[in-house]
Write a protein that holds these residues in place. Structure first.
Motif, short mmCIF file in Angstrom:
data_model
loop_
_atom_site.label_atom_id
_atom_site.label_comp_id
_atom_site.label_asym_id
_atom_site.label_seq_id
_atom_site.Cartn_x
_atom_site.Cartn_y
_atom_site.Cartn_z
N LEU A 140 0.83 -1.20 0.00
CA LEU A 140 0.00 0.00 0.00
C LEU A 140 0.87 1.25 0.00
CD1 LEU A 140 -2.97 0.93 0.12
CD2 LEU A 140 -2.73 1.03 2.61
N SER A 141 1.96 1.22 0.78
CA SER A 141 2.88 2.36 0.82
C SER A 141 3.55 2.57 -0.53
CB SER A 141 3.93 2.14 1.92
OG SER A 141 4.87 3.20 1.94
N LEU A 150 2.40 1.62 -3.51
CA LEU A 150 1.40 2.12 -4.46
C LEU A 150 1.12 3.60 -4.24
CD1 LEU A 150 -1.19 -0.82 -4.55
CD2 LEU A 150 0.36 -0.11 -6.38
N SER A 151 1.07 4.00 -2.97
CA SER A 151 0.84 5.41 -2.66
C SER A 151 2.00 6.27 -3.16
CB SER A 151 0.66 5.58 -1.15
OG SER A 151 0.47 6.94 -0.82
N ALA A 152 3.24 5.79 -2.93
CA ALA A 152 4.41 6.55 -3.39
C ALA A 152 4.44 6.63 -4.91
CB ALA A 152 5.69 5.89 -2.86
N TRP A 153 4.12 5.51 -5.57
CA TRP A 153 4.11 5.49 -7.04
C TRP A 153 3.05 6.46 -7.57
CZ3 TRP A 153 0.12 4.29 -10.39
CH2 TRP A 153 0.47 4.23 -11.75
N SER A 154 1.88 6.45 -6.95
CA SER A 154 0.82 7.35 -7.40
C SER A 154 1.23 8.80 -7.22
CB SER A 154 -0.46 7.06 -6.61
OG SER A 154 -1.50 7.94 -7.00
N GLY A 155 1.89 9.10 -6.08
CA GLY A 155 2.34 10.47 -5.85
C GLY A 155 3.40 10.90 -6.85
N GLN A 156 4.37 10.02 -7.12
CA GLN A 156 5.42 10.34 -8.08
C GLN A 156 4.85 10.47 -9.49
OE1 GLN A 156 8.63 11.13 -7.51
NE2 GLN A 156 8.16 11.02 -5.32
N SER A 157 3.89 9.62 -9.83
CA SER A 157 3.27 9.68 -11.15
C SER A 157 2.52 10.99 -11.33
CB SER A 157 2.32 8.50 -11.33
OG SER A 157 1.65 8.58 -12.58
N THR A 158 1.79 11.41 -10.29
CA THR A 158 1.07 12.69 -10.35
C THR A 158 2.04 13.85 -10.47
OG1 THR A 158 -0.73 11.77 -9.01
CG2 THR A 158 -0.56 14.17 -9.15
N LEU A 159 3.14 13.78 -9.73
CA LEU A 159 4.15 14.84 -9.79
C LEU A 159 4.79 14.91 -11.17
CD1 LEU A 159 5.86 17.00 -8.39
CD2 LEU A 159 7.41 15.19 -7.64
N ARG A 172 -11.45 1.54 2.44
CA ARG A 172 -10.21 1.88 1.75
C ARG A 172 -10.53 2.90 0.66
NH1 ARG A 172 -7.85 -0.03 5.31
NH2 ARG A 172 -6.48 -1.84 5.37
N VAL A 173 -9.66 3.89 0.49
CA VAL A 173 -9.76 4.83 -0.61
C VAL A 173 -8.74 4.40 -1.66
CG1 VAL A 173 -9.53 7.23 -1.35
CG2 VAL A 173 -10.46 6.71 0.91
N LEU A 174 -9.22 3.95 -2.81
CA LEU A 174 -8.36 3.46 -3.87
C LEU A 174 -7.82 4.61 -4.70
CD1 LEU A 174 -10.51 0.41 -5.06
CD2 LEU A 174 -8.63 0.41 -3.41
N THR A 175 -6.70 4.35 -5.38
CA THR A 175 -6.07 5.39 -6.19
C THR A 175 -6.63 5.44 -7.61
OG1 THR A 175 -4.30 3.84 -6.81
CG2 THR A 175 -3.93 5.25 -4.88
N VAL A 176 -7.56 4.54 -7.92
CA VAL A 176 -8.14 4.50 -9.27
C VAL A 176 -9.65 4.45 -9.16
CG1 VAL A 176 -6.14 3.36 -10.30
CG2 VAL A 176 -7.98 1.98 -9.36
N ASP A 177 -10.32 4.83 -10.22
CA ASP A 177 -11.78 4.74 -10.30
C ASP A 177 -12.17 3.45 -11.01
OD1 ASP A 177 -12.14 7.22 -9.09
OD2 ASP A 177 -11.98 8.28 -11.00
#
Length: 230
Positions: free
Chosen positions: A68-69, A71-80, A187-192
């Protein structure tokens, strides 16, 4: 000990044993099912001797939290990365066609040409035009950065508002049902969920089996004894 107490204890023991047997039978039946998470029936004793069964899923919470950590880091880096790429195009244009560095390079070339022939009015005009272009490019870049910041602030505000709205809806839903039916964890997912992603049908209905398979670890963590609360 009264006869009724003894009977109650015996009934709770039989019920606990029945639940344990049911869990073991299901584990054996679904042993070859890759989408199934093994259950564990944990027996606890309560006063005055009654036994209760707490059903837990055999999931590695440490690995889940690490995943989970990550995936969260990857999502943050991808958004950045996407944001910086968008900002780069806004400031510099496609292939740096309108970047400040390109404008400064053109100004330097114009100055070098003018230095060789200071009396040439056309070259002097070219220097002035190049200098104006540098100023215009810098001003455009500054405005693009301000616009990007305003857009980012708006997106953050909208995301926070959506999250607060969801939390409010959870609270309202919990108040409308009994405690046993209330939402305890989420859980709040990073995708829809989308039709293209395979989670929804063409009529926007949820494909339960697909979601259960794709998010088996997240679902298992919701039922683990020490899973993170929403």
């Amino acid at each position: 000990m009264s006869l009724s107490s003894a009977l109650s204890i015996a009934q709770s023991a039989l019920l606990a044993t029945s639940k344990q047997t049911s869990i073991v039978s299901r584990n054996v039946a679904d042993a070859s099912n890759p989408d199934y998470t093994r259950r564990i029936a944990v027996v606890t004793s309560t006063t005055p001797g009654a036994r209760a069964v707490d059903i837990q899923r055999a999931a590695n919470d440490l690995l889940f939290r690490q995943n989970l950590s990550a995936l969260s880091a990857w999502s943050g880096q991808s958004t950045l990365y996407n944001g910086m790429d968008q900002l780069g195009v806004s400031v510099n244009g496609v292939d740096n066609a309108s970047s400040p560095s390109s404008a400064i390079t053109d100004l330097q070339k114009a100055l070098q040409l003018y230095a060789t022939t200071p009396s040439n009015q056309n070259l002097a005009t070219s220097v002035i035009d190049a200098a104006k272009q540098v100023v215009n490019t810098l001003n455009s870049g500054t405005q693009a950065i301000q616009d990007f910041r305003t857009q980012a602030d708006g997106q953050i505000s909208a995301a926070v508002s959506d999250l607060n709205s969801l939390l409010s809806q959870f609270q309202d839903a919990n108040k409308a049902v009994s405690h046993a039916e209330g939402i305890k964890k989420f859980r709040v997912l990073t995708v829809d969920f989308t039709e293209e992603g395979g989670e929804l049908t063409p009529t926007m209905k949820l494909k339960r089996n697909v979601v259960l398979k794709s998010y088996a670890d997240e679902i298992a963590a919701l039922y683990s004894k020490d899973g993170a609360r929403g």
